[in-house]
Scaffold this active site. Structure first.
Site, PDB file in Angstrom:
ATOM      1  N   GLU A   1      42.722  31.481  27.206  1.00  0.00           N
ATOM      2  CA  GLU A   1      41.966  31.792  25.994  1.00  0.00           C
ATOM      3  C   GLU A   1      42.889  32.473  24.987  1.00  0.00           C
ATOM      4  O   GLU A   1      43.680  33.345  25.366  1.00  0.00           O
ATOM      5  CB  GLU A   1      40.794  32.721  26.311  1.00  0.00           C
TER       6      GLU A   1
ATOM      7  N   GLY B   1      42.105  42.638  28.759  1.00  0.00           N
ATOM      8  CA  GLY B   1      41.532  43.495  29.778  1.00  0.00           C
ATOM      9  C   GLY B   1      41.069  42.679  30.965  1.00  0.00           C
ATOM     10  O   GLY B   1      41.340  43.008  32.119  1.00  0.00           O
ATOM     11  N   ALA B   2      40.361  41.573  30.678  1.00  0.00           N
ATOM     12  CA  ALA B   2      39.885  40.667  31.717  1.00  0.00           C
ATOM     13  C   ALA B   2      39.527  39.347  31.054  1.00  0.00           C
ATOM     14  O   ALA B   2      39.382  39.270  29.828  1.00  0.00           O
ATOM     15  CB  ALA B   2      38.676  41.246  32.444  1.00  0.00           C
ATOM     16  N   MET B   3      39.383  38.304  31.863  1.00  0.00           N
ATOM     17  CA  MET B   3      39.102  36.960  31.332  1.00  0.00           C
ATOM     18  C   MET B   3      38.153  36.217  32.259  1.00  0.00           C
ATOM     19  O   MET B   3      38.383  36.137  33.455  1.00  0.00           O
ATOM     20  CB  MET B   3      40.417  36.192  31.173  1.00  0.00           C
TER      21      MET B   3
ATOM     22  N   HIS C   1      30.559  42.543  32.753  1.00  0.00           N
ATOM     23  CA  HIS C   1      30.809  41.807  31.505  1.00  0.00           C
ATOM     24  C   HIS C   1      31.307  40.395  31.816  1.00  0.00           C
ATOM     25  O   HIS C   1      30.781  39.398  31.302  1.00  0.00           O
ATOM     26  CB  HIS C   1      31.834  42.561  30.658  1.00  0.00           C
ATOM     27  N   GLU C   2      32.334  40.321  32.665  1.00  0.00           N
ATOM     28  CA  GLU C   2      32.923  39.011  32.955  1.00  0.00           C
ATOM     29  C   GLU C   2      31.956  38.116  33.719  1.00  0.00           C
ATOM     30  O   GLU C   2      31.918  36.899  33.503  1.00  0.00           O
ATOM     31  CB  GLU C   2      34.225  39.183  33.739  1.00  0.00           C
TER      32      GLU C   2
ATOM     33  N   HIS D   1      29.393  36.435  31.627  1.00  0.00           N
ATOM     34  CA  HIS D   1      29.968  35.257  30.973  1.00  0.00           C
ATOM     35  C   HIS D   1      29.834  33.980  31.809  1.00  0.00           C
ATOM     36  O   HIS D   1      29.923  32.881  31.263  1.00  0.00           O
ATOM     37  CB  HIS D   1      31.458  35.469  30.743  1.00  0.00           C
TER      38      HIS D   1
END
Length: 843
Positions: A121, A253-255, A289-290, A293
């Protein structure tokens, strides 16, 4: 080709067969991307970046192609339009940019090791394999990976591995998905795994540089989060597994890669033996959060990057919804009020800020729209506003229908609003358009005018701003029955104030709960009435008073001098969020004093008085009787006491250091950064500096490393500052991923600002080459904007960044930070004397 032409318009992929061979020793990627799809014309374009294309074949016959590196394109001449399968053979470098396919480095038993991971991303899948690298170009993928494999290594991907053949690891066919969500990784990994009630396999993976117990908490949160979201969304998790992978080098931070979520180590791993409550909450909200998604973003994906907020705003809200459900005693929505709310309000008050929904095309500009304060924080506030308007039942019903209609496909903001309108019967879309399509937010002035309680809205600015007469549809959330649900006019009257006050028998308030994205300016009559009741308000309401007053002072609508009594009033609160907001306001006062001046000594005395009772109550180290709030309050008040040069605090904190000198990592995590900082600033020497810098480089404990960074960047010693500046470009000491913490901290230290600014200007090209292209590169412009506060610095900023104004992805940030510095310079020059006089009178 016009910049606004999407490659998907020319070729619509349906399926990829990917065979990728990665040689870590040679730092080389080779492979074949075989793409089946439909060409709308005979000449099509496929994305590539930094690639050498060996051949393009259709039906085993080579066809002409041409590279256009400026457009990241391979132009291909097909025999004809229609259904086609093309095989593209290519090679590419394996780089250290933390984009595409890249190595992560770590130390184990004194030896340097590496694992390979991915970050695609927003537009970096094109660095890994030729593809239509646009979110709308969803397809299924068959992935086969070969690498210079060593015994005992593990390989992971979005889907489970189904066979090993001729040196290739083959994985199951994916669901229809966007290229930016493809992920794989391999290396010497360890893991812990479990399974959800519905049979989804959950795993947490990391290098062997970490203790296994660091995986327990994230594994538990991931399992419970998947179960929670399946219930809340009323939609099953669609993949067989959900792997969480900590990468030693990670630009973000994260994906949320579908089925293989990747994280910065400090955002996933958790040391149960010594970690702060805030760290635990941060890990939990990052994981939730991830995983939010996996439905909202992965199962249903935005059609184009202008609707990025659809992904991020929603996940940002849902992380708090999930954590509040999973750990109700943490009071997650209070954390939302101290993290997301002020971040959104601060950023959104600068003229020129992007709207939540923003047009974007250039890949560099796509990376730049990941403005966390707007797309994440403000956007989540918009959705919290919607949730409060329609309620959870309608929200869940609308989301279930949204997923059912758009699963494995793409959607726009309008699609979401339609689903929520159908579920709630409310016209949500028209309300939200006023918030998403225009930047900024209003200040609502509440005043008694000619006896009438009158409300008016006007865009709020910090610094200069062009008033374009924007109006918002504001959910007022008033505590008087006569207050309308939505205010969409510039001015409204609620009626005779004395009558309203008598009938309602309480002070008039707006935005109760602080869920709507505006601030309130009460006139003197209303504010006095409100403050007379404030002691009975809940913590969020008390915090809201402090936050709104701080912003009004920054926006020059009131003076900071008027806010000082609030500090004393709430100084002994036992609410963590009230104390957090209070010291954010108090710390703003430091910009009005010069080092070692009489004014600073007065301010230090004031800080000492504010913090004295709390320090006496809480002491210097954790106690068995501490509440969760106490653990957060202690470092806030101790920091204030240390700034005040409180002798007891200085000595007590130093004693903590001495007692733990043999094992600094064992210092209580909540106060560890303060203890180390106090030691560096007040008791430091070359031996300590070298010890901390060496420990930083060698440690695999991300939380401990962050505390050391805070301490080292506080030094006032010119020699030590010089050593740090040199270390910024030494990845064996400071990883490139961590520069975004070191550089802002050095710029905000008056003693190191000049040396850091000199380095930033002279080595900007190195910085661009090393960390440019990622989602966080604007950090380095913003860091300067947040640190500079004099007219001379403003001139220097303009001289350096002015010529870079047209750099894709940096334009908006350069313009905004110029305005931020201008506003700060003007504020300090205008308010300095009055504020310092007011502080002196408080003593």
């Amino acid at each position: 080709m016009a910049e606004t032409t999407h490659f998907y318009e020319l070729f619509k992929p349906e399926h990829y067969d990917l065979k990728i061979n990665i040689n870590r020793t040679k730092k080389l990627i080779t492979g074949t991307s075989t793409i089946t799809g439909n060409a709308t014309q005979a000449k099509v374009a496929v994305h590539q970046k930094f690639m050498t294309i060996e051949a393009v074949k259709v039906a085993d016959q080579e066809v002409p192609f041409e590279l256009n590196d400026d457009a990241d394109a391979i132009w291909i001449d097909l025999p004809q339009s229609g259904d086609v399968t093309m095989a593209i053979t290519y090679s590419a470098p394996l780089t250290d940019t933390m984009m595409g396919i890249y190595p992560s480095y770590y130390e184990l038993n004194g030896e340097k090791q590496e694992i390979i991971g991915t970050q695609f991303e927003a537009a970096a899948a094109r660095q890994a394999f030729p593809c239509i690298d646009e979110p709308e170009a969803k397809a299924t993928f068959d992935l086969a990976i070969k690498y210079d494999e060593k015994p005992g290594e593990t390989i992971l991907a979005n889907m489970p591995e189904n066979r090993f053949e001729d040196g290739y690891h083959y994985f199951d066919t994916t669901m229809r998905m966007s290229t930016y969500l493809i992920a794989f990784a391999f290396g010497d990994l360890q893991s812990k795994q479990t399974e959800t009630k519905s049979g989804v396999k959950i795993g947490v993976f990391t290098t062997k540089a970490h203790a296994m117990n660091e995986l327990d908490f994230p594994l538990d949160i991931a399992k419970r989060a998947i179960e929670f979201f399946e219930d809340f969304y009323q939609t099953p998790y669609p993949l067989p597994h959900s792997w969480q992978l900590a990468l030693p080098d990670f630009s973000a931070g994260a994906m949320e890669n579908w089925g293989l979520v990747t994280y910065r180590e400090s955002y996933l791993l958790f040391d149960p033996d010594n970690a702060s409550m805030s760290t635990k909450q941060h890990v939990a909200t990052t994981v939730t959060h991830e995983l939010a998604h996996q439905w909202f973003g992965d199962l249903v994906t935005m059609k184009w990057w202008d609707d990025l907020w659809l992904n991020e705003s929603f996940a940002n809200m849902m992380e708090y919804v999930a954590v509040d459900a999973l750990e109700p005693t943490w009071h997650a929505w209070e954390t939302f009020q101290t993290l997301e709310v002020p971040r959104a309000l601060q950023r959104d008050a600068t003229d020129g800020v992007q709207s939540v929904h923003v047009h974007v095309e250039n890949p560099a500009e796509i990376a730049a729209i990941f403005d966390s304060a707007i797309v994440y924080a403000k956007g989540s506030r918009m959705l919290v506003m919607v949730r409060s308007l329609i309620g959870d039942d309608a929200l869940r019903k609308g989301l279930k229908n949204y997923f059912a209609k758009h699963h494995y496909g793409n959607a726009t903001g309008a699609d979401l609003w339609q689903a929520l309108e159908d579920a709630s019967g409310q016209k949500i879309g028209s309300i939200m358009d006023s918030w998403l399509e225009q930047p900024g937010y209003p200040v609502v002035t509440a005043a008694v005018v000619d006896g009438q309680l009158t409300l008016s809205q006007k865009q709020f600015f910090i610094g200069a701003g062009k008033d374009e007469g924007r109006l918002w549809q504001i959910p007022l959330q008033g505590n008087y029955e006569e207050t309308p649900t939505i205010m969409n006019e510039e001015t409204i009257q609620l009626g005779d104030y004395q009558t309203l006050r008598q009938n309602n028998d309480k002070a008039f308030r707006l935005n109760v709960g602080n869920n709507s994205h505006f601030i309130v300016k009460y006139d003197d009559t209303l504010m006095a009435d409100l403050l007379s009741e404030a002691d009975s308000y809940d913590a969020i309401s008390q915090l809201q008073i402090i936050q709104d007053m701080r912003l009004l002072a920054e926006g020059r609508q009131i003076s900071f001098a008027e806010v000082l009594p609030l500090l004393r009033r709430f100084a002994n609160s036992q609410s963590a969020i009230v104390i957090s907001g209070l010291y954010r306001l108090a710390n703003d006062l430091q910009q009005f004093v010069s080092a070692d001046s009489t004014e600073e000594k007065n301010l230090q005395t004031f800080f000492g008085e504010l913090s004295a009772e709390q320090v006496e109550r809480l002491g210097f180290a954790n106690r068995a009787s501490d509440t969760a709030d106490d653990l957060v309050i202690r470092p806030e008040v101790l920091k204030a006491a240390l700034y005040a040069q409180n002798k007891a605090a200085l000595a007590g904190v130093h004693e903590l250091f001495v007692a733990n000198q043999a094992n600094l990592a064992a210092l209580p995590a909540e106060v560890r950064a303060l203890v180390l900082t106090n030691e560096v600033k007040n008791f430091g020497n070359a031996e300590l500096f070298d010890q901390l810098l060496t420990t930083y480089a060698k440690s695999s404990d991300a939380s401990f490393k962050a505390d050391i960074q805070v301490a080292l960047t506080s030094t006032t010693d010119k020699q030590f500052i010089g050593q740090i500046i040199v270390a910024l470009e030494n990845a064996d000491i400071i990883k490139p991923q961590d520069l975004r913490a070191w550089v802002p901290a050095l710029l905000n230290n008056d003693a190191s600002q000049q040396a850091t600014w000199d380095w930033l200007q002279s080595d900007w090209s190195w910085l661009e080459k090393t960390v440019g292209g990622g989602m966080g590169f604007t950090t380095y412009v913003n860091a300067v904007g947040q640190a500079f506060k004099t007219q001379a610095r403003l001139v220097e900023y303009q001289q350096f960044f002015g010529p870079k104004i047209n750099t894709p992805g940096l334009t908006r940030e350069i313009l905004m930070d110029k305005k931020i510095i201008e506003a700060r310079v003007d504020l300090i020059e205008s308010e300095k004397a009055a504020i310092n006089t007011a502080v002196a009178k408080e003593l």
